[in-house]
Every structure is written in C-alpha cells, then in structure tokens.
Design an enzyme around this catalytic site. Structure first.
Site, short mmCIF file in Angstrom:
data_model
loop_
_atom_site.label_atom_id
_atom_site.label_comp_id
_atom_site.label_asym_id
_atom_site.label_seq_id
_atom_site.Cartn_x
_atom_site.Cartn_y
_atom_site.Cartn_z
CG ASN A 208 7.09 3.25 4.36
OD1 ASN A 208 6.34 3.55 5.37
ND2 ASN A 208 6.53 3.41 3.23
CG HIS B 48 7.57 7.63 5.61
ND1 HIS B 48 7.45 7.04 3.95
CD2 HIS B 48 6.39 7.29 6.01
CE1 HIS B 48 6.04 6.71 4.02
NE2 HIS B 48 5.49 6.87 5.16
CB CYS C 184 2.21 10.62 1.94
SG CYS C 184 0.65 11.17 1.69
NE ARG D 31 -1.09 2.36 3.13
CZ ARG D 31 -0.38 3.49 3.47
NH1 ARG D 31 -0.42 4.60 3.00
NH2 ARG D 31 0.06 3.42 4.82
CG ASP D 32 3.40 4.32 2.93
OD1 ASP D 32 3.70 5.19 2.19
OD2 ASP D 32 3.36 4.60 4.15
P1 HMG Z 1 -12.87 14.74 -2.45
O1 HMG Z 1 -12.44 14.89 -3.96
O2 HMG Z 1 -12.96 15.66 -1.38
O3 HMG Z 1 -14.04 13.85 -2.37
O4 HMG Z 1 -11.57 13.73 -1.85
P2 HMG Z 1 -15.47 13.81 -2.77
O5 HMG Z 1 -16.18 13.17 -1.81
O6 HMG Z 1 -15.80 15.27 -2.89
O7 HMG Z 1 -15.67 13.12 -3.95
C1 HMG Z 1 -14.85 13.36 -5.30
C2 HMG Z 1 -15.24 12.13 -6.24
O8 HMG Z 1 -14.10 10.91 -5.67
C3 HMG Z 1 -16.57 11.55 -6.41
O9 HMG Z 1 -16.62 10.99 -7.80
C4 HMG Z 1 -16.67 10.40 -5.55
O10 HMG Z 1 -17.45 9.22 -5.86
C5 HMG Z 1 -15.28 9.74 -5.43
P3 HMG Z 1 -16.92 11.86 -8.82
O11 HMG Z 1 -18.39 12.25 -8.53
O12 HMG Z 1 -16.31 13.16 -9.14
O13 HMG Z 1 -17.05 11.00 -10.18
N1 HMG Z 1 -14.65 9.09 -4.19
C6 HMG Z 1 -14.21 8.02 -4.08
N2 HMG Z 1 -14.18 7.05 -5.11
C7 HMG Z 1 -13.58 5.82 -4.64
N3 HMG Z 1 -13.28 5.50 -3.67
C8 HMG Z 1 -13.47 6.33 -2.68
C9 HMG Z 1 -14.19 7.55 -2.95
N4 HMG Z 1 -14.46 8.79 -2.35
C10 HMG Z 1 -14.88 9.64 -3.17
N5 HMG Z 1 -13.27 5.91 -1.49
C11 HMG Z 1 -10.90 11.74 -0.64
C12 HMG Z 1 -11.45 12.93 -0.66
C13 HMG Z 1 -10.45 11.49 0.97
C14 HMG Z 1 -11.86 10.75 -1.31
C15 HMG Z 1 -9.50 11.78 -1.18
O14 HMG Z 1 -8.87 13.04 -0.75
C16 HMG Z 1 -8.73 10.64 -1.20
O15 HMG Z 1 -9.29 9.67 -1.73
N6 HMG Z 1 -7.48 10.86 -0.62
C17 HMG Z 1 -6.42 9.92 -0.50
C18 HMG Z 1 -5.09 10.20 -0.37
C19 HMG Z 1 -4.30 9.19 -0.05
O16 HMG Z 1 -4.51 7.91 -0.49
N7 HMG Z 1 -3.20 9.52 0.54
C20 HMG Z 1 -2.12 8.51 0.74
C21 HMG Z 1 -2.33 7.59 1.99
S1 HMG Z 1 -2.24 8.36 3.76
C22 HMG Z 1 -0.50 8.16 3.64
O17 HMG Z 1 0.26 7.73 3.14
C23 HMG Z 1 0.11 8.20 5.14
C24 HMG Z 1 0.43 7.09 6.11
O18 HMG Z 1 1.05 6.15 5.36
C25 HMG Z 1 0.81 7.30 7.36
C26 HMG Z 1 2.12 8.40 7.30
O19 HMG Z 1 3.20 7.87 6.45
O20 HMG Z 1 1.95 9.27 8.06
C27 HMG Z 1 -1.09 6.06 6.43
MG MG Z 2 3.63 6.17 5.44
#
Ligand code: HMG
Ligand code: MG
Length: 296
Positions: A248, A208, A239, A14-15
């Site tokens: 990581n 990381h 990220c 995933r990450d």
């Molecule tokens: P948004 O644009 O504000 O969402 O995104 P929305 O609710 O307005 O929806 C926009 C569109 O996305 C719509 O589709 C929704 O249906 C669709 P449209 O009508 O335009 O065709 N949608 C989805 N589709 C599939 N699955 C879903 C989903 N939700 C909405 N779940 C949202 C808000 C949260 C969805 C977006 O910002 C997002 O997906 N962000 C994820 C970013 C991400 O994955 N970042 C990396 C992971 S975190 C990380 O790596 C840190 C970690 O490792 C720890 C660390 O290292 O610190 C965990």
């Molecule tokens: Mg991470």
C-alpha cells in the site's frame, strides 16, 4: 467549501501483515495497533476474520482484537467475508466490520471463491445482523482500475458494485487499486464516475503503490473531492490472491504530502515514522516509506 481535514484509514495491521512472509506474533500486532492509535489515527483496521487456511498470517484475529487497547474515538474495523467471520468477530466485541468484493469476476473468484453477485448475497445476512447489533459496516471494491486476471475493468462494473454496497448499508465504500496499476487521470475519472451514484463523502480511496503512482493518484482524487484515504504504515501490504500486488502507499508519505499542502490529519508524523521504522525492523526489511528513509 471542501474540508481540509483528511481521515486516514490505517490498514497496515491488516493489509500490511496479511501479505508478509513473516508471521508476526500477536503481542507485536497488538503493540503495532496501540502505537498507531497513539499517533493520532482515528481508524485503524486491526485484522481479518477470514479463513485461516486462506490467510494464515491473521489466524490470531480474535487474540489480537481482544488485546488491543481500545482508545475512545478510534474505530478498529476488521475484515469479514461471511457469517462465520461475523460471528467470530462479534465474540470478541468487534463494533465495525468491512465486507469486501471486487469489480472483476476473475479476481473475486480467486480471492473469496465467489462471483460478485454471490458475494453481495453473502453479505446481506451479515449486514442485517450488523444493523441489529449496531455494528458499523464499511465496504471495499477491489480491482477498480484493473485486474491481474481480467485486465481492464469497465467503469460501469465499478459503479454498479460500489452503489450496491452503499445501498446495502455500507457507510463508506473504499475503492481499491489492488495491483497499483492506475494513473492519475484514470483514478480521477473512476472516482467521479462512482461519485455520480454514491455521495463523495461516503467514498474512500485505497491505492497500492506497485508502480509508484499512488501519491499522484491520491492527489488527483483529493482534487476531485475525496477526503478519506487508506494507507499502510511503512508501505507494507498486498493481497495474496492478486498476482503482482505489492505494498500500500505508505501512511508516512501520505501524511507528509497532506501536511505539506496545509491539510489536516490529526496525526503526529514523527511518531508515525518511528512506528513504521519499528515495524520494518520487526519484519526484517527496509521501510517502503520515502519520508521515513529521508528522516534517517
Ligand atoms: P471457501 O473455501 O469457499 O469457504 O472460502 P467455505 O465456506 O467452503 O469454508 C471452507 C472452510 O473454511 C470451512 O472449514 C469453513 O468453516 C472455514 P473446514 O470445514 O474445511 O474446516 N471458514 C472460515 N473459518 C474461519 N473464518 C471464516 C471462515 N469462513 C469459512 N470467516 C472464504 C471462502 C471467503 C472463507 C475464503 O475465500 C477467504 O477467507 N478469503 C479471504 C481472502 C482474503 O482475506 N484476501 C485478502 C483480503 S482482500 C484485500 O486484500 C483487498 C483490499 O485490501 C482492497 C484492495 O486492495 O483492493 C481489501
Ligand atoms: Mg489492499
């Protein structure tokens, strides 16, 4: 007496893969996850049910999750940002999810387009459904040692958000140094501050290795009592919404250090090294694991 067993949460599929330029085929992702569980890992974070517009690398989440060989005794958590993600995950039978937010407002806004409190509110119905369905919930707090946009992150914010996730029902809260900016004494102080409000056994660390501090930070946190460590095979990861974030800490390096200290992980290090080398071949770049490089 503190246990000498450390649970590694493998986050590479995933990450790791969410931040790779190459889009890995679903069949290869499935092979990676199966190889990781064959190595003895008990937690393998499989994918993310986030918006495919935001993270195209993991748009095949359903296909990947459905395709993995679910080994008994292994958990395969997946990231879920909202109810839509939860529904997509449940359609393919997911039994453990991870919700994620941050200790800094600026990063959270860029990563999930929500303020911290807004994101916690968004998780309420997700966690309520998970409870009804018997689905386990892990929680992540990002930017616990610094934010690429805000700079310093006050400890009180890290403690507040970690406690909120735990109180909401996360069985474990993983503390993420998203941009690898922390150093050992700061990491330990942060962990101890959180552990005053959330039991240490419910905490994990997620470093990381951007500045080469991850192993030292992990050691400092092990000394403070943490026994769950997130890492990614071959040191992939980062990220896409955290400027300057890189890989990581490599799982191979963490396991080598732990075994060298006489601690147990249940992981076959040689098999893990072979898996990391296979993955870096697939990605077309060198492994970031020093232990794998030394093994030749
Ligand atoms: P948004 O644009 O504000 O969402 O995104 P929305 O609710 O307005 O929806 C926009 C569109 O996305 C719509 O589709 C929704 O249906 C669709 P449209 O009508 O335009 O065709 N949608 C989805 N589709 C599939 N699955 C879903 C989903 N939700 C909405 N779940 C949202 C808000 C949260 C969805 C977006 O910002 C997002 O997906 N962000 C994820 C970013 C991400 O994955 N970042 C990396 C992971 S975190 C990380 O790596 C840190 C970690 O490792 C720890 C660390 O290292 O610190 C965990
Ligand atoms: Mg991470």
């Amino acid at each position: 007496m503190t246990s000498d067993f450390v649970r590694i949460v493998e986050v590479g599929p995933r990450d790791g893969l969410q931040n790779e330029k190459t889009i890995v085929a679903a069949a290869d992702k499935i092979a990676l996850i199966d190889r990781l569980s064959d190595c003895g890992l008990k937690s393998v974070e499989a994918t993310s049910f986030v918006s495919p517009k935001w993270v195209p690398q993991l748009a095949d989440a359903a296909e990947v999750y459905a395709g993995i060989h679910k080994r008994d005794g292994v958990s395969y958590p997946v990231l879920v940002p909202n109810e839509k993600g939860y529904e997509r995950a449940r359609e393919v039978g997911v039994t453990e999810i991870a919700v994620f937010t941050a200790a800094s407002e600026a990063f959270n806004q860029k990563n999930i387009n929500a303020r911290i409190d807004e994101s916690l509110k968004r998780f309420e119905p997700v966690i309520a459904k998970a409870r009804e369905d018997g689905v386990a919930v892990r929680g992540y707090v990002s930017t616990v040692l610094g934010c690429p946009y805000q700079g310093d992150v006050p400890l009180v914010d890290v403690v507040r958000v970690s406690k909120a996730l735990h109180d909401m029902g996360c069985y474990e809260v993983s503390l993420g140094d998203t941009i690898g900016i922390g150093t050992p004494a700061k990491a330990r102080t942060m962990l101890e501050a959180v552990a005053s409000d959330v039991p240490m056994r419910a905490l994990a660390v997620h470093f990381h290795d951007t500045r080469g501090q991850a192993l030292a930070n992990i050691l400092a946190c092990l000394e403070a009592g943490v026994r769950v460590v997130d890492s990614a095979v071959s040191g992939t990861g980062g990220c896409p919404y955290a400027k300057g974030a890189s890989g990581n800490v490599a799982s191979e390096d963490v396991v080598y250090m732990l075994h060298g200290m006489g601690m147990h992980t249940g992981i076959d290090l040689d098999a893990l090294i072979a898996t990391g080398n296979w993955l870096s071949g697939l990605l077309g770049h060198d492994t970031a694991s020093k232990v794998a490089r030394a093994a030749g």
